[in-house]
Design an enzyme around this catalytic site. Structure first.
Site, mmCIF file in Angstrom:
data_model
loop_
_atom_site.group_PDB
_atom_site.id
_atom_site.type_symbol
_atom_site.label_atom_id
_atom_site.label_comp_id
_atom_site.label_asym_id
_atom_site.label_seq_id
_atom_site.Cartn_x
_atom_site.Cartn_y
_atom_site.Cartn_z
ATOM 1 N N ARG A 26 11.198 -5.352 14.622
ATOM 2 C CA ARG A 26 10.746 -4.967 13.293
ATOM 3 C C ARG A 26 11.153 -5.961 12.217
ATOM 4 N NH1 ARG A 26 12.100 0.747 11.245
ATOM 5 N NH2 ARG A 26 10.449 0.150 9.799
ATOM 6 N N HIS A 45 0.533 -5.494 2.616
ATOM 7 C CA HIS A 45 1.341 -4.727 3.572
ATOM 8 C C HIS A 45 2.787 -5.213 3.570
ATOM 9 C CE1 HIS A 45 -2.448 -3.144 5.285
ATOM 10 N NE2 HIS A 45 -2.899 -4.311 4.879
ATOM 11 N N THR A 104 2.090 0.568 13.124
ATOM 12 C CA THR A 104 0.687 0.561 12.709
ATOM 13 C C THR A 104 0.021 -0.786 12.941
ATOM 14 O OG1 THR A 104 1.299 2.178 11.013
ATOM 15 C CG2 THR A 104 -0.890 1.197 10.868
ATOM 16 N N ASN A 138 2.638 5.830 8.646
ATOM 17 C CA ASN A 138 3.968 5.770 8.035
ATOM 18 C C ASN A 138 4.592 7.160 8.071
ATOM 19 O OD1 ASN A 138 2.808 3.555 5.413
ATOM 20 N ND2 ASN A 138 3.911 2.985 7.269
ATOM 21 N N HIS A 183 0.826 -1.211 0.000
ATOM 22 C CA HIS A 183 0.000 0.000 0.000
ATOM 23 C C HIS A 183 0.863 1.266 0.000
ATOM 24 C CE1 HIS A 183 0.864 1.009 4.210
ATOM 25 N NE2 HIS A 183 0.742 -0.288 4.471
ATOM 26 N N GLU A 201 -1.473 -6.574 7.754
ATOM 27 C CA GLU A 201 -0.122 -6.346 8.254
ATOM 28 C C GLU A 201 0.121 -7.208 9.492
ATOM 29 O OE1 GLU A 201 2.884 -5.962 8.152
ATOM 30 O OE2 GLU A 201 3.202 -3.821 7.800
ATOM 31 N N ARG A 202 1.371 -7.492 9.762
ATOM 32 C CA ARG A 202 1.739 -8.149 11.017
ATOM 33 C C ARG A 202 1.224 -7.317 12.192
ATOM 34 N NH1 ARG A 202 7.972 -7.790 12.930
ATOM 35 N NH2 ARG A 202 7.667 -8.369 15.105
ATOM 36 N N HIS A 203 0.723 -7.995 13.223
ATOM 37 C CA HIS A 203 0.222 -7.306 14.416
ATOM 38 C C HIS A 203 1.393 -6.943 15.322
ATOM 39 C CE1 HIS A 203 -2.101 -6.263 17.918
ATOM 40 N NE2 HIS A 203 -3.228 -6.439 17.245
#
Length: 230
Positions: free
Chosen positions: A114, A182, A21, A15, A9, A87-89
């Protein structure tokens, strides 16, 4: 040759603000909207058309796909949305500024959270307002499917079964497929497609709003992949 297009995205508001996020549902920034439209333009310039599209249930990915399809003149194609492409939580880090997190927890710890494949950020508790069980979008998910935090391997475990059950099926039917998702859900898919090791995946960065074309053989094994924007 079979082609699969992946798009991260466009830039989101968080971002832009340099915040974690995850599953938080935030809007695209003005730059993100421009990136999404430019992705559609470059796909059109290079002759891409699509039969079906896949995306997460998060607005920043949905809107990126919307702008891409508008530029292509294909807003009427089928759109399949799944939380498995979310996206990863990021657990309790969600909403926290990344620079603040580095000052609080240290550069190396934040890098591990990360980029590593197997380290989870601090978990939410179920009484936290950010718990996805509080969001109507996830009302049909079981408690075991509602994450309190995730590492990349956790993300792989939900993305790849969906790829195998849905996306792969359409590719084998020779449908032209675009997936808009994502950074980490696409890292999970690329890790699987290219057989990237847990150690090497740390170095994989995916650009926002820049389509990636995978060229696949008849068995859906990758031949090569490349960005479409210069």
């Amino acid at each position: 040759m079979i082609k699969l297009v992946l798009v991260r995205h466009g830039q989101s508001m968080w971002n832009l603000e340099n915040r974690f996020t995850g599953w938080t549902d935030v809007e695209l920034s003005e730059k993100g909207i421009t990136e999404a439209k430019e992705a559609g333009i470059v796909l059109k310039e290079k002759g891409f058309t699509f039969d079906i599209s896949y995306t997460s249930v998060l607005k920043r990915a949905n809107d990126t796909l919307k702008y891409i399809l508008q530029e292509l003149g294909e807003s009427d194609i089928e759109i399949k949305k799944s939380w498995r492409l979310n996206e990863r939580h990021y657990g309790a880090l969600q909403g926290l500024n990344k620079d603040e997190a580095r000052r609080k927890f240290g550069e190396e710890q934040v890098r591990l959270w990360r980029r590593s494949s197997d380290v989870r950020p601090p978990a939410l508790t179920k009484d936290d307002e950010r718990y996805p069980g509080n969001d109507i979008k996830y009302k049909d998910l079981s408690e075991s499917e509602l994450p309190l935090t995730e590492n990349l391997i956790d993300t792989v475990k939900r993305v790849i079964p969906y790829y195998e059950s849905d996306i792969k099926k359409d590719l084998l039917l020779s449908k032209k497929v675009i997936v808009v998702a994502h950074g980490n859900s696409l890292r999970a898919l690329m890790k699987y497609l290219d057989n990237i090791s847990d150690e090497e995946i740390v170095n994989l960065e995916i650009e926002t709003g820049n389509p990636i074309c995978y060229e696949l053989d008849d068995d859906l094994k990758p031949i090569r992949h490349y960005y479409l924007k210069d």
